[in-house]
Design an enzyme around this catalytic site. Structure first.
Site, PDB file in Angstrom:
ATOM      1  N   PRO A   1       0.793  -1.222   0.000  1.00 41.37           N
ATOM      2  CA  PRO A   1       0.000   0.000   0.000  1.00 41.37           C
ATOM      3  C   PRO A   1       0.831   1.280   0.000  1.00 41.37           C
ATOM      4  O   PRO A   1       1.878   1.358   0.632  1.00 41.37           O
ATOM      5  CB  PRO A   1      -0.830  -0.101   1.284  1.00 41.37           C
ATOM      6  CG  PRO A   1      -0.103  -1.062   2.140  1.00 41.37           C
ATOM      7  CD  PRO A   1       0.588  -2.010   1.215  1.00 41.37           C
ATOM      8  N   ASN A   2       0.326   2.233  -0.750  1.00 37.15           N
ATOM      9  CA  ASN A   2       0.843   3.587  -0.853  1.00 37.15           C
ATOM     10  C   ASN A   2       2.140   3.712  -1.644  1.00 37.15           C
ATOM     11  O   ASN A   2       2.609   4.821  -1.888  1.00 37.15           O
ATOM     12  CB  ASN A   2       0.997   4.231   0.536  1.00 37.15           C
ATOM     13  CG  ASN A   2      -0.312   4.296   1.264  1.00 37.15           C
ATOM     14  OD1 ASN A   2      -1.316   4.736   0.714  1.00 37.15           O
ATOM     15  ND2 ASN A   2      -0.335   3.819   2.492  1.00 37.15           N
TER      16      ASN A   2
ATOM     17  N   ARG B   1       4.783  11.178  -2.225  1.00 36.53           N
ATOM     18  CA  ARG B   1       4.419  10.914  -0.837  1.00 36.53           C
ATOM     19  C   ARG B   1       5.654  10.998   0.058  1.00 36.53           C
ATOM     20  O   ARG B   1       6.613  10.263  -0.120  1.00 36.53           O
ATOM     21  CB  ARG B   1       3.815   9.509  -0.712  1.00 36.53           C
ATOM     22  CG  ARG B   1       3.520   9.121   0.715  1.00 36.53           C
ATOM     23  CD  ARG B   1       3.028   7.678   0.806  1.00 36.53           C
ATOM     24  NE  ARG B   1       2.865   7.304   2.187  1.00 36.53           N
ATOM     25  CZ  ARG B   1       3.425   6.238   2.744  1.00 36.53           C
ATOM     26  NH1 ARG B   1       4.162   5.422   2.025  1.00 36.53           N
ATOM     27  NH2 ARG B   1       3.240   5.980   4.013  1.00 36.53           N
TER      28      ARG B   1
ATOM     29  N   TYR C   1      10.899   8.980   1.725  1.00 37.97           N
ATOM     30  CA  TYR C   1      10.977   7.978   0.662  1.00 37.97           C
ATOM     31  C   TYR C   1      11.706   8.451  -0.596  1.00 37.97           C
ATOM     32  O   TYR C   1      11.902   7.670  -1.518  1.00 37.97           O
ATOM     33  CB  TYR C   1       9.564   7.517   0.291  1.00 37.97           C
ATOM     34  CG  TYR C   1       8.832   6.910   1.467  1.00 37.97           C
ATOM     35  CD1 TYR C   1       9.214   5.673   1.974  1.00 37.97           C
ATOM     36  CD2 TYR C   1       7.779   7.567   2.080  1.00 37.97           C
ATOM     37  CE1 TYR C   1       8.570   5.113   3.061  1.00 37.97           C
ATOM     38  CE2 TYR C   1       7.122   7.021   3.165  1.00 37.97           C
ATOM     39  CZ  TYR C   1       7.528   5.795   3.648  1.00 37.97           C
ATOM     40  OH  TYR C   1       6.880   5.252   4.725  1.00 37.97           O
TER      41      TYR C   1
ATOM     42  N   ASN D   1       7.994  -5.667  -0.635  1.00 40.82           N
ATOM     43  CA  ASN D   1       7.895  -4.431   0.132  1.00 40.82           C
ATOM     44  C   ASN D   1       6.425  -4.313   0.501  1.00 40.82           C
ATOM     45  O   ASN D   1       5.623  -3.814  -0.275  1.00 40.82           O
ATOM     46  CB  ASN D   1       8.365  -3.223  -0.685  1.00 40.82           C
ATOM     47  CG  ASN D   1       8.343  -1.949   0.128  1.00 40.82           C
ATOM     48  OD1 ASN D   1       7.716  -1.879   1.174  1.00 40.82           O
ATOM     49  ND2 ASN D   1       9.018  -0.928  -0.365  1.00 40.82           N
TER      50      ASN D   1
ATOM     51  N   ALA E   1       3.055  -0.730   5.021  1.00 39.99           N
ATOM     52  CA  ALA E   1       2.514  -0.776   6.382  1.00 39.99           C
ATOM     53  C   ALA E   1       1.986  -2.159   6.765  1.00 39.99           C
ATOM     54  O   ALA E   1       1.921  -2.480   7.953  1.00 39.99           O
ATOM     55  CB  ALA E   1       1.419   0.270   6.543  1.00 39.99           C
TER      56      ALA E   1
ATOM     57  N   GLU F   1      12.349  -9.515   2.468  1.00 39.58           N
ATOM     58  CA  GLU F   1      11.580  -8.339   2.880  1.00 39.58           C
ATOM     59  C   GLU F   1      12.405  -7.093   2.582  1.00 39.58           C
ATOM     60  O   GLU F   1      13.612  -7.068   2.822  1.00 39.58           O
ATOM     61  CB  GLU F   1      11.279  -8.412   4.374  1.00 39.58           C
ATOM     62  CG  GLU F   1      10.529  -7.221   4.905  1.00 39.58           C
ATOM     63  CD  GLU F   1      10.309  -7.289   6.410  1.00 39.58           C
ATOM     64  OE1 GLU F   1      10.096  -6.206   6.999  1.00 39.58           O
ATOM     65  OE2 GLU F   1      10.348  -8.383   7.003  1.00 39.58           O
TER      66      GLU F   1
ATOM     67  N   HIS G   1      12.418  -2.600   2.522  1.00 41.77           N
ATOM     68  CA  HIS G   1      11.840  -1.296   2.849  1.00 41.77           C
ATOM     69  C   HIS G   1      12.760  -0.208   2.330  1.00 41.77           C
ATOM     70  O   HIS G   1      13.990  -0.321   2.437  1.00 41.77           O
ATOM     71  CB  HIS G   1      11.664  -1.131   4.363  1.00 41.77           C
ATOM     72  CG  HIS G   1      10.768  -2.167   4.939  1.00 41.77           C
ATOM     73  ND1 HIS G   1       9.394  -2.079   4.844  1.00 41.77           N
ATOM     74  CD2 HIS G   1      11.034  -3.325   5.575  1.00 41.77           C
ATOM     75  CE1 HIS G   1       8.869  -3.148   5.407  1.00 41.77           C
ATOM     76  NE2 HIS G   1       9.840  -3.920   5.849  1.00 41.77           N
TER      77      HIS G   1
ATOM     78  N   ARG H   1      12.636   4.622  12.780  1.00 41.56           N
ATOM     79  CA  ARG H   1      11.365   5.344  12.716  1.00 41.56           C
ATOM     80  C   ARG H   1      10.510   5.037  13.939  1.00 41.56           C
ATOM     81  O   ARG H   1      11.012   4.573  14.961  1.00 41.56           O
ATOM     82  CB  ARG H   1      10.653   4.987  11.409  1.00 41.56           C
ATOM     83  CG  ARG H   1      11.486   5.463  10.196  1.00 41.56           C
ATOM     84  CD  ARG H   1      10.814   5.248   8.895  1.00 41.56           C
ATOM     85  NE  ARG H   1       9.596   6.057   8.826  1.00 41.56           N
ATOM     86  CZ  ARG H   1       8.654   5.859   7.924  1.00 41.56           C
ATOM     87  NH1 ARG H   1       8.769   4.914   7.004  1.00 41.56           N
ATOM     88  NH2 ARG H   1       7.575   6.622   7.907  1.00 41.56           N
TER      89      ARG H   1
END
Length: 146
Positions: free
Chosen positions: A10-11, A18, A23, A74, A77, A98, A100, A107
């Site tokens: 998502p996103n 964004r 990012y 990726n 969230a 995985e 990111h 964070r």
């Protein structure tokens, strides 16, 4: 030829606009082009996909079995919330890396928890778009050892 599914959650379709301070300015289309070129240079076929829907991501993981040799994920969230994605990965028995863009450990505390990491070969985070070829190389190295 080795086949890799690169799956984005998502996103990530909003990359480039964004939160560029987190990012960066690279778009998901830029990352796709980077991954396809990297796959070609490594002799790997790349399928690239993004969805904001958890169910579609789960279906893509299920559909990968018997089609792809491994997955770079990726999950955005969903990394921190989705037991269903974790279970899907466990169910298909494909190697998953995985990934990111940001360093999730630098964070918010809730981002320090990853359900995906429990069933992944490893985690690459914090290198921005450059993390995608790193994840692909890690997956390809793993597959070469099998």
């Amino acid at each position: 030829m080795t086949s890799i599914l690169i799956l984005n959650g998502p996103n990530l379709n909003l990359l480039g606009t964004r939160q560029p301070e987190v990012y960066g300015h690279v778009t998901l289309s830029d990352i796709e082009a980077l991954c396809r070129a990297h796959g070609t240079s490594r002799g790997a076929d790349v399928t690239f996909m993004q969805s904001n829907s958890e169910g579609i991501l789960i279906d893509a993981i299920h559909d990968a079995k018997g089609v792809h040799d491994g997955i770079v994920l990726n999950a955005g969230a969903y990394t921190h919330t989705s037991i269903a994605l974790m279970d899907a990965i466990s169910s298909v028995e494909l190697p998953v890396v995985e990934l990111h863009l940001s360093n999730i450990h630098a964070r918010e505390d809730f981002r320090h928890v990853s359900y995906i990491a429990r069933v992944a070969l490893g985690v690459i985070c914090g290198f921005g778009a450059a993390g995608y070829p790193l994840a692909m190389d890690a997956l390809l190295a793993h597959l070469a050892q099998q």
